[in-house]
Motif scaffolding. Structure first.
Motif, PDB file in Angstrom:
ATOM      1  N   THR A  11       0.877  -1.168   0.000  1.00 49.78           N
ATOM      2  CA  THR A  11       0.000   0.000   0.000  1.00 49.78           C
ATOM      3  C   THR A  11       0.916   1.220   0.000  1.00 49.78           C
ATOM      4  O   THR A  11       1.681   1.440   0.939  1.00 49.78           O
ATOM      5  CB  THR A  11      -0.904   0.011   1.256  1.00 49.78           C
ATOM      6  OG1 THR A  11      -1.683  -1.182   1.241  1.00 49.78           O
ATOM      7  CG2 THR A  11      -1.827   1.229   1.266  1.00 49.78           C
ATOM      8  N   ARG A  35      -1.968  -1.202  -3.949  1.00 46.65           N
ATOM      9  CA  ARG A  35      -2.915  -0.143  -3.615  1.00 46.65           C
ATOM     10  C   ARG A  35      -2.127   1.167  -3.549  1.00 46.65           C
ATOM     11  O   ARG A  35      -1.019   1.185  -2.972  1.00 46.65           O
ATOM     12  CB  ARG A  35      -3.594  -0.415  -2.266  1.00 46.65           C
ATOM     13  CG  ARG A  35      -4.715  -1.443  -2.316  1.00 46.65           C
ATOM     14  CD  ARG A  35      -5.145  -1.829  -0.919  1.00 46.65           C
ATOM     15  NE  ARG A  35      -4.032  -2.429  -0.195  1.00 46.65           N
ATOM     16  CZ  ARG A  35      -3.661  -3.707  -0.303  1.00 46.65           C
ATOM     17  NH1 ARG A  35      -4.322  -4.514  -1.093  1.00 46.65           N
ATOM     18  NH2 ARG A  35      -2.616  -4.165   0.372  1.00 46.65           N
ATOM     19  N   ILE A  37      -2.171   5.396  -2.732  1.00 40.75           N
ATOM     20  CA  ILE A  37      -2.809   6.626  -2.236  1.00 40.75           C
ATOM     21  C   ILE A  37      -2.094   7.774  -2.949  1.00 40.75           C
ATOM     22  O   ILE A  37      -0.903   8.015  -2.719  1.00 40.75           O
ATOM     23  CB  ILE A  37      -2.653   6.759  -0.706  1.00 40.75           C
ATOM     24  CG1 ILE A  37      -3.237   5.535  -0.004  1.00 40.75           C
ATOM     25  CG2 ILE A  37      -3.303   8.057  -0.214  1.00 40.75           C
ATOM     26  CD1 ILE A  37      -2.641   5.276   1.377  1.00 40.75           C
ATOM     27  N   LYS A  50      -7.684   8.679 -10.515  1.00 32.36           N
ATOM     28  CA  LYS A  50      -8.566   7.711  -9.837  1.00 32.36           C
ATOM     29  C   LYS A  50      -9.435   6.977 -10.869  1.00 32.36           C
ATOM     30  O   LYS A  50      -9.628   5.768 -10.788  1.00 32.36           O
ATOM     31  CB  LYS A  50      -9.417   8.468  -8.800  1.00 32.36           C
ATOM     32  CG  LYS A  50     -10.629   7.765  -8.301  1.00 32.36           C
ATOM     33  CD  LYS A  50     -10.337   7.029  -7.004  1.00 32.36           C
ATOM     34  CE  LYS A  50     -11.503   6.129  -6.635  1.00 32.36           C
ATOM     35  NZ  LYS A  50     -11.135   4.812  -6.254  1.00 32.36           N
ATOM     36  N   GLU A  55     -10.318   1.064  -8.455  1.00 33.45           N
ATOM     37  CA  GLU A  55     -10.451   0.896  -7.001  1.00 33.45           C
ATOM     38  C   GLU A  55      -9.126   0.664  -6.279  1.00 33.45           C
ATOM     39  O   GLU A  55      -9.079   0.732  -5.049  1.00 33.45           O
ATOM     40  CB  GLU A  55     -11.444  -0.226  -6.676  1.00 33.45           C
ATOM     41  CG  GLU A  55     -11.028  -1.579  -7.224  1.00 33.45           C
ATOM     42  CD  GLU A  55     -12.080  -2.656  -6.961  1.00 33.45           C
ATOM     43  OE1 GLU A  55     -11.701  -3.839  -6.961  1.00 33.45           O
ATOM     44  OE2 GLU A  55     -13.259  -2.296  -6.769  1.00 33.45           O
ATOM     45  N   CYS A  57      -6.880   2.690  -6.382  1.00 27.44           N
ATOM     46  CA  CYS A  57      -6.358   4.041  -6.120  1.00 27.44           C
ATOM     47  C   CYS A  57      -7.295   4.834  -5.211  1.00 27.44           C
ATOM     48  O   CYS A  57      -8.492   4.932  -5.463  1.00 27.44           O
ATOM     49  CB  CYS A  57      -6.178   4.763  -7.457  1.00 27.44           C
ATOM     50  SG  CYS A  57      -5.611   6.453  -7.300  1.00 27.44           S
ATOM     51  N   HIS A  58      -6.719   5.385  -4.149  1.00 27.68           N
ATOM     52  CA  HIS A  58      -7.440   6.329  -3.295  1.00 27.68           C
ATOM     53  C   HIS A  58      -6.728   7.672  -3.465  1.00 27.68           C
ATOM     54  O   HIS A  58      -5.505   7.705  -3.572  1.00 27.68           O
ATOM     55  CB  HIS A  58      -7.381   5.872  -1.834  1.00 27.68           C
ATOM     56  CG  HIS A  58      -7.902   6.893  -0.874  1.00 27.68           C
ATOM     57  ND1 HIS A  58      -9.245   7.157  -0.697  1.00 27.68           N
ATOM     58  CD2 HIS A  58      -7.244   7.738  -0.039  1.00 27.68           C
ATOM     59  CE1 HIS A  58      -9.396   8.105   0.203  1.00 27.68           C
ATOM     60  NE2 HIS A  58      -8.209   8.475   0.629  1.00 27.68           N
ATOM     61  N   THR A  59      -7.472   8.756  -3.492  1.00 27.78           N
ATOM     62  CA  THR A  59      -6.813  10.060  -3.668  1.00 27.78           C
ATOM     63  C   THR A  59      -7.074  10.962  -2.469  1.00 27.78           C
ATOM     64  O   THR A  59      -8.110  10.848  -1.805  1.00 27.78           O
ATOM     65  CB  THR A  59      -7.303  10.774  -4.948  1.00 27.78           C
ATOM     66  OG1 THR A  59      -8.717  10.960  -4.854  1.00 27.78           O
ATOM     67  CG2 THR A  59      -6.969   9.973  -6.191  1.00 27.78           C
ATOM     68  N   LEU A  77      -8.271   7.753   5.823  1.00 28.18           N
ATOM     69  CA  LEU A  77      -8.060   6.667   4.854  1.00 28.18           C
ATOM     70  C   LEU A  77      -9.102   5.563   5.010  1.00 28.18           C
ATOM     71  O   LEU A  77      -9.401   5.139   6.127  1.00 28.18           O
ATOM     72  CB  LEU A  77      -6.664   6.045   5.059  1.00 28.18           C
ATOM     73  CG  LEU A  77      -5.460   6.877   4.604  1.00 28.18           C
ATOM     74  CD1 LEU A  77      -4.155   6.172   4.988  1.00 28.18           C
ATOM     75  CD2 LEU A  77      -5.504   7.144   3.110  1.00 28.18           C
ATOM     76  N   PRO A  78      -9.639   5.083   3.891  1.00 31.25           N
ATOM     77  CA  PRO A  78     -10.560   3.939   3.956  1.00 31.25           C
ATOM     78  C   PRO A  78      -9.795   2.706   4.491  1.00 31.25           C
ATOM     79  O   PRO A  78      -8.583   2.619   4.280  1.00 31.25           O
ATOM     80  CB  PRO A  78     -10.981   3.718   2.508  1.00 31.25           C
ATOM     81  CG  PRO A  78     -10.438   4.857   1.720  1.00 31.25           C
ATOM     82  CD  PRO A  78      -9.399   5.542   2.522  1.00 31.25           C
ATOM     83  N   PHE A  81      -6.844   0.976   2.776  1.00 30.50           N
ATOM     84  CA  PHE A  81      -5.621   1.739   2.480  1.00 30.50           C
ATOM     85  C   PHE A  81      -4.853   2.139   3.742  1.00 30.50           C
ATOM     86  O   PHE A  81      -3.905   2.905   3.675  1.00 30.50           O
ATOM     87  CB  PHE A  81      -5.987   2.989   1.671  1.00 30.50           C
ATOM     88  CG  PHE A  81      -6.466   2.688   0.275  1.00 30.50           C
ATOM     89  CD1 PHE A  81      -5.587   2.698  -0.798  1.00 30.50           C
ATOM     90  CD2 PHE A  81      -7.809   2.384   0.042  1.00 30.50           C
ATOM     91  CE1 PHE A  81      -6.033   2.420  -2.079  1.00 30.50           C
ATOM     92  CE2 PHE A  81      -8.264   2.100  -1.244  1.00 30.50           C
ATOM     93  CZ  PHE A  81      -7.374   2.112  -2.308  1.00 30.50           C
TER      94      PHE A  81
END
Ligand code: NDP
Ligand code: 8X3
Length: 257
Positions: A11, A35, A37, A50, A55, A57-59, A77-78, A81
């Motif tokens: 991650t 994963r 961020i 994104k 999915e 990728c988290h921004t 953060l979800p 992540f």
């Protein structure tokens, strides 16, 4: 045969993922199944990334020089992540190329805030989790400018020298913690770096890359991906790279005429 790490176990937090090395690094890791961020100030670019990476990728949209913002990002953060095990403190840049006696003090302040303070906030925010989980990797974006002087490099070279020494001192602090530290020190590479340095002057920004094949953002992303996927018992301290057609000059001597 070396058993490389499975990127799917990673991650990766990347600051400055809206352009250049950061965006290429986000793509390199996400496309290998990690994963990612991805962070930066330009929200529309983060949204596009994104959309592209999906999915994996988290921004997070924030300014790294805002000390509270890094903490806020981490807390928001979800779950998928939260266990960051690679931090690429990449957001940075140069402002101006004037000699010291003509340089703009605001540029100097801004370079220190971005390349030193911003980088420190990123590292200090994410380090405790990696130490606690006994697994991590801090990748810092230094530069050949932190190794060798050049005219107009004054404060930019100074902040990148700080980054290099900070990386080595992190190694000293983290001995036994199973957290790796690498300073990536690129030379000439074509990104938005020069456009930022020359404040949007397209002609000046293009000049360093004229008549030469510079390194690309993907070239640097590949180096970052390599150091991060080496087995956990291997720590690459520093990676210094240059375009093949970039090398060294002799010492300059100003002679009386
Ligand atoms: P780019 O200008 O292409 O990208 C810089 C990135 O940093 C952008 O995503 C930008 O995003 C982000 N950034 C800038 N300021 C901030 C801020 N205050 N808060 C959050 N994000 C910020 O440059 P490069 O990709 O070339 O540079 C990446 C790193 O590599 C830098 O540290 C640079 O000093 C270093 N480097 C570059 C070299 C080169 O020749 N290109 C060589 C050696 C090192 P946004 O504007 O959306 O916030
Ligand atoms: C960017 C490379 O040589 O323009 O860090 O300083 S250089």
């Amino acid at each position: 045969m070396v058993q490389m790490l499975d990127p799917k176990t990673l991650t990766v937090l990347i600051t400055g993922a809206t352009a250049g090395f950061g965006a290429a690094t986000a793509r390199r890791f996400a496309n290998a199944g990690a994963r990612v961020i991805a962070t930066g100030r330009r929200a529309e670019r983060l949204a596009a990334l994104k959309k592209e990476l999906g999915e994996r990728c988290h921004t997070a949209n924030y300014d790294v020089t805002d000390r509270a913002a890094s903490e806020k990002m981490l807390k928001a953060l979800p779950p998928a992540f939260q266990k960051i095990n690679v931090v690429v403190a990449n957001a940075g840049g140069a402002f101006g190329l004037e000699p010291a006696h003509q340089a703009n003090l605001d540029d100097w302040d801004q370079m220190i805030a971005l390349n030193i303070n911003g980088l420190l906030y990123t590292v200090r925010t994410t380090l405790p989790g990696m130490v606690e989980r006994d697994e991590g990797h801090v990748v810092l974006l230094g530069s050949v400018a932190g190794d060798y002087p050049y005219p107009g490099g004054n404060v930019y070279g100074g902040v990148k020298a700080f980054v290099k020494q900070f990386a080595l001192n992190l190694r000293a602090d983290l001995l036994g913690a199973n957290v790796r530290v690498t300073n990536i020190e690129p030379g000439l590479a074509e990104t938005e770096f020069s456009l930022v340095r020359f404040k949007g002057d397209v002609e000046k920004a293009a000049a360093p890359y004229k008549g030469v094949t510079p390194m690309s953002a993907d070239d640097i992303a590949e180096q970052i991906f390599w150091v991060c996927t080496l087995p956990r018992h291997v720590n690459i301290n520093r990676v210094q790279s240059m375009a093949t057609m970039q090398a060294f000059s002799p010492f300059a001597i100003k002679r009386k005429t």
